[in-house]
Write a protein that holds these residues in place. Structure first.
Motif, mmCIF file in Angstrom:
data_model
loop_
_atom_site.group_PDB
_atom_site.id
_atom_site.type_symbol
_atom_site.label_atom_id
_atom_site.label_comp_id
_atom_site.label_asym_id
_atom_site.label_seq_id
_atom_site.Cartn_x
_atom_site.Cartn_y
_atom_site.Cartn_z
ATOM 1 N N PHE A 172 0.835 -1.199 0.000
ATOM 2 C CA PHE A 172 0.000 0.000 0.000
ATOM 3 C C PHE A 172 0.871 1.251 0.000
ATOM 4 O O PHE A 172 0.597 2.207 -0.722
ATOM 5 N N ARG A 173 1.923 1.240 0.807
ATOM 6 C CA ARG A 173 2.824 2.392 0.843
ATOM 7 C C ARG A 173 3.434 2.638 -0.541
ATOM 8 O O ARG A 173 3.548 3.775 -0.991
ATOM 9 N N ASN A 177 3.778 5.749 -5.418
ATOM 10 C CA ASN A 177 3.760 5.864 -6.886
ATOM 11 C C ASN A 177 2.824 6.971 -7.334
ATOM 12 O O ASN A 177 3.135 7.745 -8.234
ATOM 13 N N TRP A 178 1.651 7.039 -6.708
ATOM 14 C CA TRP A 178 0.702 8.102 -7.065
ATOM 15 C C TRP A 178 1.283 9.469 -6.725
ATOM 16 O O TRP A 178 1.287 10.372 -7.554
ATOM 17 N N ASP A 182 5.855 20.972 7.208
ATOM 18 C CA ASP A 182 6.936 21.638 6.479
ATOM 19 C C ASP A 182 6.465 22.316 5.194
ATOM 20 O O ASP A 182 7.003 22.084 4.116
ATOM 21 N N GLU A 183 5.448 23.159 5.300
ATOM 22 C CA GLU A 183 4.972 23.996 4.196
ATOM 23 C C GLU A 183 4.781 23.222 2.890
ATOM 24 O O GLU A 183 5.393 23.518 1.858
ATOM 25 N N ASN A 184 3.937 22.223 2.917
ATOM 26 C CA ASN A 184 3.582 21.425 1.736
ATOM 27 C C ASN A 184 4.751 20.650 1.132
ATOM 28 O O ASN A 184 4.747 20.344 -0.051
ATOM 29 N N ARG A 185 5.739 20.341 1.928
ATOM 30 C CA ARG A 185 6.832 19.524 1.404
ATOM 31 C C ARG A 185 6.821 18.119 1.994
ATOM 32 O O ARG A 185 7.337 17.197 1.416
ATOM 33 N N LEU A 186 6.248 17.966 3.178
ATOM 34 C CA LEU A 186 6.267 16.691 3.871
ATOM 35 C C LEU A 186 4.852 16.344 4.319
ATOM 36 O O LEU A 186 4.161 17.172 4.899
ATOM 37 N N SER A 196 1.213 4.376 9.626
ATOM 38 C CA SER A 196 1.512 5.683 9.043
ATOM 39 C C SER A 196 2.912 5.681 8.440
ATOM 40 O O SER A 196 3.775 4.897 8.836
ATOM 41 N N PHE A 197 3.088 6.559 7.470
ATOM 42 C CA PHE A 197 4.392 6.728 6.834
ATOM 43 C C PHE A 197 4.473 8.138 6.269
ATOM 44 O O PHE A 197 3.462 8.836 6.161
ATOM 45 N N LEU A 198 5.679 8.566 5.922
ATOM 46 C CA LEU A 198 5.891 9.922 5.425
ATOM 47 C C LEU A 198 6.109 9.926 3.924
ATOM 48 O O LEU A 198 6.706 9.002 3.364
ATOM 49 N N LEU A 199 5.636 10.990 3.289
ATOM 50 C CA LEU A 199 5.875 11.247 1.872
ATOM 51 C C LEU A 199 6.463 12.652 1.763
ATOM 52 O O LEU A 199 6.018 13.556 2.460
#
Length: 161
Positions: free
Chosen positions: A58-59, A64-65, A134-138, A152-155
């Motif tokens: 799933f991650r 990928n998306w 982080d201002e739409n970066r993370l 949960s995970f980070l993008l």
């Protein structure tokens, strides 16, 4: 004469037979209980292994998306009601969850739609939400599945725009 009778005895007394049967019963019941515990433990480990594998896939699916929009000329990311939308060249692309069918749907840009699947089946999924840092970066992706389990995970955005 009595000594001679005891030396010629070749049978087992009733007491010896009962003690032997009790020992066999104790050992066999312990073996059965031990095998039941091992069976339960192995099925629990197998379920955990399946869950970890499903969540890992799933991650990758969400990654990928998310990363497919790095190739777009102009894109921005907005979070609305804890859902994530990507605005690429004036068109909105999002993530949605159908908890009755246990599927996650994503919308890809024209560039990426031929490369990736737009749906993923995750057993027990109930909800997905994103938190922005982080201002739409993370972004933190939080998945609620089964009865109270959370993953949960980070993008993070790869490109500087």
């Amino acid at each position: 004469m009595r000594k001679n009778i005891l030396l010629n005895k070749k049978g087992v007394t009733l007491l010896e037979l009962v003690i032997g049967m009790a020992l066999v019963a104790i050992i066999s019941s312990t073996t059965i209980m031990f095998s039941k515990v091992l069976s339960d433990l192995s099925s629990s480990v197998a379920k955990s292994d399946r869950d970890i594998n499903d969540l890992s896939m799933f991650r990758e699916f969400i990654g990928n998306w998310f990363y497919s929009f790095d190739s777009e000329e102009n894109y921005g990311i907005t979070s609305n009601d804890s859902l994530l939308f990507v605005d690429a060249n004036g068109k909105m692309y999002g993530v949605s969850v159908d908890s009755t069918e246990e599927k996650i749907y994503v919308e890809y840009s024209e560039y990426a739609k031929n490369w990736y699947s737009s749906e993923y089946h995750l057993n027990g999924i109930r909800e997905i939400k994103f938190e922005c840092y982080d201002e739409n970066r993370l972004y933190k992706c939080i998945v609620m599945y089964n009865e109270g389990d959370e993953y949960s995970f980070l993008l993070s955005r790869r490109s500087e725009r």
